[in-house]
Design an enzyme around this catalytic site. Structure first.
Site, PDB file in Angstrom:
ATOM      1  N   SER A   1       0.851  -1.191   0.000  1.00  0.00           N
ATOM      2  CA  SER A   1       0.000   0.000   0.000  1.00  0.00           C
ATOM      3  C   SER A   1       0.880   1.231   0.000  1.00  0.00           C
ATOM      4  O   SER A   1       1.801   1.343   0.820  1.00  0.00           O
ATOM      5  CB  SER A   1      -0.921   0.026   1.223  1.00  0.00           C
ATOM      6  OG  SER A   1      -1.515   1.306   1.374  1.00  0.00           O
TER       7      SER A   1
ATOM      8  N   THR B   1      -0.730   2.233  -4.690  1.00  0.00           N
ATOM      9  CA  THR B   1      -0.776   1.018  -5.514  1.00  0.00           C
ATOM     10  C   THR B   1      -1.753   1.201  -6.670  1.00  0.00           C
ATOM     11  O   THR B   1      -1.531   0.687  -7.768  1.00  0.00           O
ATOM     12  CB  THR B   1      -1.166  -0.205  -4.678  1.00  0.00           C
ATOM     13  OG1 THR B   1      -2.414   0.041  -4.007  1.00  0.00           O
ATOM     14  CG2 THR B   1      -0.100  -0.531  -3.646  1.00  0.00           C
TER      15      THR B   1
END
Length: 351
Positions: free
Chosen positions: A91, A269
């Site tokens: 992330s 991401t």
């Protein structure tokens, strides 16, 4: 005060997305890699995730990170990412929050004007460059894992919306990505509820009609997350994204429920997956910046640093840059008589 557990966490957000970082109170977490540590935590200590993210200590938009010992000798620290329904391998906003907490609290030494460090995420090794001034991390740039497109312009049947054209791409998580214009939806905060419902409908359709598996780690499957894209609202920016973090993997919700929460940031991401699709179409070249807006107008700057190959897929080597801010330090306790030992959810805000 009676307490069977005490967890210390630093509260931070990256361009609006909250990413709580646990710095103390975790049990020993075994594993030969941070990915294995993540798997162990999921199987044996998942109540920590639900305790931190569900009520009364959490909320639907919140993410959480656990700082752990790295397994790769090149890494300075490891971290496990926790969201409402899954443990993402990677992330961007959580990386930026974790780096900021590691340096601003002194867990790792800060060197001004630039601190270079290496993190081990479940997805692999992440190289980081943190710009620092007067004890503050002013910008974090990290080299993400390789990103690649699996499907471009695939058509799926979406409940309540008919046929839709989508991409599926990996940027540290597997995304289903769709242009919002085909649904007549403008990516502004006022349309947040509609964006969430549409994103979840896309995710549920894609996981059945376009299932994917990472070619280098068959334990990673998807798509598990969805992204709507559109034009930027601000001059000099290149696009806008709205990513929905799912709150439920259960049966399709009713039309009135909210089964997920918008990522308040532009999503690292998601930006990486989006850039992989643009590169696959010949629309973004190595060395070009891509300034991506999130739903509230904050930005991450992506760049293709190079190209590579992941299994059968041509891939890019993306970097993501943004900033995080610490807004609190908390100690969470668990009374052994508390009836909600792992938190709870209520359908008014959780779907």
């Amino acid at each position: 005060m009676r307490s069977s557990r005490m967890i210390t966490a630093v509260e931070a957000h990256a361009e609006g997305e909250p990413g709580r970082v646990i710095t103390g109170g975790l049990p020993p977490i075994p594993g030969r890699s941070v990915f294995e540590k993540m798997q162990w935590m999921q199987a044996n200590a998942d109540e920590i995730r639900t305790l931190m993210l569900q009520e009364p200590r959490g909320n639907p938009a919140l993410c959480c990170n656990a700082i752990v010992e790295p397994c790769d000798p090149s890494a300075d620290a490891g971290f496990i990412i926790m969201e409402q329904t899954e443990y993402p391998p990677m992330s961007g906003s959580n990386t930026i929050c974790t780096v900021t907490v590691l340096l601003e609290t002194g867990i790792l030494p800060m060197v001004e004007p630039v601190t270079e460090l290496t993190l081990e995420a479940p997805a692999g090794i992440i190289r980081v460059r943190a710009e620092c001034k007067d004890g503050k991390v002013t910008r974090v740039t990290f080299r993400n894992v390789p990103a690649f497109a699996v499907h471009l312009d695939a058509e799926i049947e979406v409940e309540g919306h008919g046929r839709a054209r989508v991409d599926v791409a990996w940027g540290g998580m597997f995304y289903v990505i769709a242009e919002a214009a085909q649904f007549g939806l403008d990516l502004v905060p006022e349309n947040g509820a509609e964006m969430v419902r549409l994103c979840e409908a896309l995710r549920r359709a894609a996981v059945v009609q376009l299932p994917v598996v990472h070619p280098e780690n068959p334990a990673i499957k998807g798509p598990t997350i969805s992204q709507l894209t559109g034009p930027a609202k601000t001059g000099g920016h290149h696009g806008r994204s709205a990513v929905t973090v799912s709150n439920s993997v259960a049966a399709p919700p009713s039309a009135m429920s909210l089964p997920g929460a918008l990522d308040r940031s532009p999503c690292g991401t998601g930006t990486s997956a989006k850039m992989a699709c643009l590169h696959a179409r010949g629309l973004l070249a190595p060395g070009q910046d891509y300034i991506n807006e999130g739903p509230i107008g904050t930005t991450f700057t992506g760049r293709i640093e190079g190209v590579t190959q992941v299994g059968p897929y041509p891939a890019i080597l993306p970097s993501i840059a943004g900033q995080a801010w610490i807004y609190g330090v908390s100690q969470y306790t668990l009374d052994p008589t508390d009836p909600f030992q792992a938190g709870f959810r209520v359908g008014d805000i959780w779907g």
